[in-house]
Design a protein around this motif. Structure first.
Motif, short mmCIF file in Angstrom:
data_model
loop_
_atom_site.label_atom_id
_atom_site.label_comp_id
_atom_site.label_asym_id
_atom_site.label_seq_id
_atom_site.Cartn_x
_atom_site.Cartn_y
_atom_site.Cartn_z
N ARG A 365 16.09 58.05 17.27
CA ARG A 365 15.58 58.19 18.63
C ARG A 365 16.70 58.57 19.58
NH1 ARG A 365 12.29 52.48 18.66
NH2 ARG A 365 10.55 53.11 17.29
N ARG A 366 16.37 59.36 20.57
CA ARG A 366 17.32 59.69 21.62
C ARG A 366 17.46 58.51 22.56
NH1 ARG A 366 14.86 61.08 26.52
NH2 ARG A 366 16.68 62.27 27.14
N MET A 367 18.50 58.55 23.39
CA MET A 367 18.70 57.49 24.38
C MET A 367 17.50 57.38 25.30
SD MET A 367 21.72 57.17 27.26
CE MET A 367 20.93 58.30 28.42
N GLY A 368 17.04 56.15 25.51
CA GLY A 368 15.90 55.92 26.37
C GLY A 368 15.48 54.47 26.31
N PRO A 369 14.29 54.16 26.80
CA PRO A 369 13.84 52.76 26.79
C PRO A 369 13.82 52.15 25.40
CG PRO A 369 12.44 54.10 28.20
CD PRO A 369 13.34 55.05 27.48
N ASP A 370 13.56 52.95 24.37
CA ASP A 370 13.53 52.44 23.00
C ASP A 370 14.60 53.09 22.12
OD1 ASP A 370 12.45 54.94 22.93
OD2 ASP A 370 10.65 54.39 21.80
N GLY A 371 15.59 53.71 22.74
CA GLY A 371 16.67 54.35 21.99
C GLY A 371 18.02 54.04 22.59
N ASN A 372 19.03 53.86 21.73
CA ASN A 372 20.38 53.50 22.18
C ASN A 372 21.18 54.73 22.57
OD1 ASN A 372 19.61 50.98 21.26
ND2 ASN A 372 20.77 51.13 19.36
N LEU A 373 22.24 54.51 23.33
CA LEU A 373 23.29 55.51 23.49
C LEU A 373 24.21 55.37 22.29
CD1 LEU A 373 24.88 57.69 25.02
CD2 LEU A 373 26.13 55.83 26.15
N GLU A 374 24.25 56.40 21.45
CA GLU A 374 25.07 56.40 20.24
C GLU A 374 25.96 57.64 20.22
OE1 GLU A 374 24.92 53.82 18.41
OE2 GLU A 374 22.88 53.02 18.34
N ALA A 375 27.01 57.60 19.41
CA ALA A 375 27.90 58.75 19.27
C ALA A 375 28.55 58.72 17.90
CB ALA A 375 28.97 58.74 20.37
N GLY A 376 28.92 59.90 17.42
CA GLY A 376 29.58 59.98 16.13
C GLY A 376 30.19 61.35 15.91
N VAL A 377 30.68 61.56 14.70
CA VAL A 377 31.27 62.84 14.32
C VAL A 377 30.80 63.20 12.91
CG1 VAL A 377 33.32 62.72 15.76
CG2 VAL A 377 33.36 61.71 13.49
N VAL A 378 30.74 64.49 12.63
CA VAL A 378 30.47 65.00 11.28
C VAL A 378 31.59 65.98 10.95
CG1 VAL A 378 28.95 66.38 9.82
CG2 VAL A 378 27.97 64.70 11.39
N PHE A 379 32.24 65.81 9.81
CA PHE A 379 33.35 66.68 9.45
C PHE A 379 33.42 66.85 7.94
CE2 PHE A 379 34.81 62.34 9.85
CZ PHE A 379 35.56 62.11 8.69
N CYS A 380 34.02 67.94 7.52
CA CYS A 380 34.25 68.18 6.10
C CYS A 380 35.39 67.30 5.61
CB CYS A 380 34.59 69.64 5.84
SG CYS A 380 33.16 70.73 5.96
N ALA A 381 35.30 66.90 4.36
CA ALA A 381 36.33 66.04 3.75
C ALA A 381 36.81 66.73 2.48
CB ALA A 381 35.76 64.66 3.46
N ASP A 382 37.75 67.63 2.65
CA ASP A 382 38.23 68.43 1.52
C ASP A 382 39.26 67.66 0.70
OD1 ASP A 382 36.70 70.57 2.45
OD2 ASP A 382 38.30 71.23 3.80
N GLY A 383 39.33 68.02 -0.59
CA GLY A 383 40.40 67.51 -1.45
C GLY A 383 40.17 66.14 -2.02
N LEU A 384 38.95 65.58 -1.90
CA LEU A 384 38.69 64.25 -2.41
C LEU A 384 38.30 64.29 -3.89
CD1 LEU A 384 36.63 62.66 0.51
CD2 LEU A 384 39.11 62.75 0.19
N VAL A 385 38.51 63.17 -4.56
CA VAL A 385 38.13 63.03 -5.98
C VAL A 385 37.33 61.73 -6.13
CG1 VAL A 385 40.09 64.34 -6.87
CG2 VAL A 385 40.32 61.88 -6.53
N TRP A 386 36.54 61.68 -7.20
CA TRP A 386 35.68 60.53 -7.43
C TRP A 386 36.45 59.34 -7.99
CZ3 TRP A 386 31.15 60.76 -5.19
CH2 TRP A 386 30.54 62.02 -4.99
N GLN A 387 37.42 59.61 -8.84
CA GLN A 387 38.14 58.53 -9.50
C GLN A 387 39.63 58.79 -9.47
OE1 GLN A 387 36.40 58.46 -13.41
NE2 GLN A 387 34.79 57.00 -12.81
#
Length: 670
Positions: A365-387
């Motif tokens: 939900r967007r900010m409003g009577p039933d929605g919070n003010l939220e914030a974040g980031v989305v970014f690529c994560a290059d060079g990672l390995v599983w193990q």
């Protein structure tokens, strides 16, 4: 920062407020759900590099806090340099919760007036000691330096776009967020307005250098989920790559659906990303939880398992916290990548981290009577390995970077999870009073007063300022009579809509200092110590054994590296002080001029009762004005040589006031 990084002894959330080497904090805006006294006291000192006494003596705001209305008051007296903005309308329907956790900080170089740094910090954790010591949280940070922009470095363009996007959020908060916050205190003094304007100008330079779509986003106009696919594509150069693995984690989930089944928000995320071609239909899905408090997930493990979602307890990365650490999950994150049995690489990996829990008010939900003010980031994560492995850098292993593990799962038939207590929002306690601040006024022929800078609003009745005895102060001439030394803040009481309220109001003194400690008298030598290191803060006032306010001498045998102080005879003392002031101020950058004039007026006023000043005041029949040389052009910088410029007029007005305080106005010049 374009990806994830980890190392042993990584920075705590508080340490992200430290100034870069050679810089000091100028001003910053901080948004969050909650903050507590230990954390805020620590970051105020880290950001400004000033001790609490120095900040209290300066009476200058360095950090402005926009916190949820449920957060208890953090007063300026207990947290010098920190302004916690009060709530204007506790029943405002603009925003359900102020939940975004973002800091936008401006630093200036200690020696180069043109050099600056702006930092953006996005956190999943609150600004509290508990976040630092007990929880599993994540933070994302970037710094933009003026030197990078001057060199037109391409690597800083994306960072500038993020800075500008975060500045948009802060501007909305500075305007009250649609009536949530009372922001009058942000314009209480010229110094406070100037510091904000300075950081605004730096960010304007970032805006001219910015390129690309920002990774930072908030929920003011659209929900986080509605923006998520576009942010993933932007991070991946516009491509729509279908990954076959996703991890989701949250510090709080919603109650189980009344009709049974899986929690709605995690399933909505999967449906959205699959529909946008960003996840395969058969992707492996892990949902990470705090096993002691995961709300409806505790009753929905089987329903999730039937939908192809594995519930797993979060894990503290051992590289950061050691083995068997007891921290509990509070971070909100998504991690998605392509996995293959033929490679250990996390291909096409991206990360979301931010404030939005995987709940409807937090994520869908967007900010409003039933929605919070939220914030974040989305970014690529290059060079990672599983193990990891003998030849693998441990800081590239995804389980060392995020609170995830793939060895333990919660069985649908087990009772290993606990829903935990439901969230109950505390009442609003930091309510804005009808008057935001009071100005201290004292004259020789009448009692001191606390004067209101604005008329009392009509809707507030029975407004009272309470004295040290908790009794109402008499009202007089737009203010209130105060029969005691100047307070740093006062308690007030008023009635609004039939309810009686109480609050603390900061007091602004004659020097424009907010909630500042009373200034002690200075001798001429001590006055110079207060000016010598400008624009750095002056040393905190110290008292010797006799309590006369003199600064402590260096230890026996130590080399005194302080600037030379004026000599011991009154004439020599004041003439050397005038020469030292002239040498200092003629070398100042014009952007520091107003602050220098304030520092000089405040400091020299404190020296008005020194023996040296008294000597000139009573020298001969008419006395002498020892400050008169400071009015001459050689003693002034070129931009303030005459009153024809704004800088010169300000300077002469300051000298007028100092001379009046010293009692030498109108006397013959030296």
């Amino acid at each position: 920062m374009n990806g994830l990084h980890a190392r042993a002894g990584a920075l705590s959330l508080a340490q992200h407020f430290d100034a870069p080497e050679g810089f000091v904090g100028c001003f910053g805006w901080v948004c969050g759900f909650s903050a507590d006294s230990p954390f805020i006291s620590e970051v105020a000192e880290r950001f400004t590099t000033w001790t609490p006494d120095q900040r209290a003596s300066q009476g200058r705001v360095a950090l402005a806090l926009f916190l949820d209305p449920s957060c208890p008051t953090l007063s300026m007296v207990n947290h010098p340099g920190v302004l916690h903005l009060p709530v204007a309308h506790p029943g405002s329907r603009t925003c359900r919760l102020v939940h975004a956790k973002v800091a936008l900080l401006g630093f200036r170089h200690a020696e180069r007036p043109d050099a600056w740094c702006v930092r953006l910090l996005v956190s999943t954790g609150n600004w509290t000691r508990q976040t630092v010591e007990d929880s599993l949280d994540l933070a994302w940070r970037l710094d933009v330096f003026s030197d990078d922009i001057a060199a037109r470095k391409d690597a800083s363009r994306a960072a500038c776009a993020d800075i500008v996007a975060a500045h948009g959020l802060m501007n909305a908060l500075r305007q009250g967020l649609g009536g949530v916050f009372d922001v009058r205190l942000l314009r209480a003094t010229p110094q406070l307005a100037e510091d904000q304007a300075l950081v605004d100008r730096w960010i304007s330079q970032c805006a001219r250098h910015a390129a690309g779509k920002p990774r930072f986003f908030d929920s003011r106009s659209r929900s986080l989920l509605a923006q998520l696919p576009g942010k993933i594509r932007s991070a991946d150069d516009g491509r729509a790559v279908a990954r076959n693995y996703i991890a989701m984690g949250s510090g709080f989930y919603e109650p189980a659906p009344a009709s049974g089944g899986a929690p709605r928000v995690p399933m909505a995320i999967l449906e959205t990303l699959r529909g946008e071609g960003l996840l395969t239909l058969s992707c492996e899905t892990d949902l990470f939880v705090n096993r002691l408090a995961c709300q409806g997930v505790a009753m929905s493990v089987r329903a999730l398992d039937e939908r192809g979602v594995t519930v797993r307890p979060a894990a503290a990365p051992s590289l950061l916290f050691g083995e068997d650490n007891a921290r509990t999950l509070h971070a909100k994150f998504l991690f998605s990548a392509h996995q293959s049995a033929r490679s250990a690489r996390c291909s096409s990996a991206w990360v979301y981290l931010g404030s939005g829990n995987l709940t409807e008010p937090g994520f869908t939900r967007r900010m409003g009577p039933d929605g919070n003010l939220e914030a974040g980031v989305v970014f690529c994560a290059d060079g990672l390995v599983w193990q990891g492995g003998a030849k693998v850098d441990a800081s590239r292993v995804v389980s060392h970077l995020l609170p995830i593990q793939r060895d333990e799962a919660v069985s649908p038939d087990s009772a290993a999870l606990t829903a935990g207590p439901p969230y109950e929002r505390p009442p609003v306690t930091h309510l804005a009073p009808p008057i935001a601040w009071l100005v201290w006024t004292e004259t020789d022929d009448c009692p001191s007063r606390l004067v209101s800078p604005e008329p009392l609003p009509a809707q507030a009745t029975q407004f009272q300022v309470l004295g040290p005895d908790e009794q109402p102060c008499p009202a007089a001439d737009g203010g209130f009579v105060w029969h005691a030394p100047m307070p740093r803040q006062v308690r007030c009481r008023w009635t609004e809509d039939g309810q009686v309220h109480n609050a603390e109001i900061p007091v602004v003194d004659a020097h424009g200092r907010i909630a500042a400690m009373p200034l002690q008298p200075l001798g001429i030598e001590e006055a110079w110590w207060q000016l010598a290191d400008f624009p750095q803060p002056p040393p905190a006032d110290a008292e010797d054994a006799d309590g006369d306010g003199a600064a402590d001498p260096p230890p026996q045998g130590a080399i005194d590296t302080r600037p030379a102080a004026p000599g011991s005879y009154p004439v020599r003392q004041l003439m050397e002080l005038v020469e030292q002031i002239a040498a200092r101020q003629t070398a100042l950058d014009e952007r520091d001029w107003a602050a220098w004039c304030r520092r000089m007026e405040q400091t020299l006023t404190r020296a008005k009762d020194s023996p040296a000043v008294a000597y000139f005041r009573h020298l001969g029949a008419a006395g002498l004005n020892p400050l008169s040389p400071l009015r001459q052009a050689p003693f002034r910088p070129g931009y303030a040589e005459t009153a024809d410029t704004a800088a010169g007029l300000l300077y002469e007005q300051v000298l007028d006031r100092i001379e009046a305080q010293w009692g030498v106005a109108g006397m013959p010049g030296v």
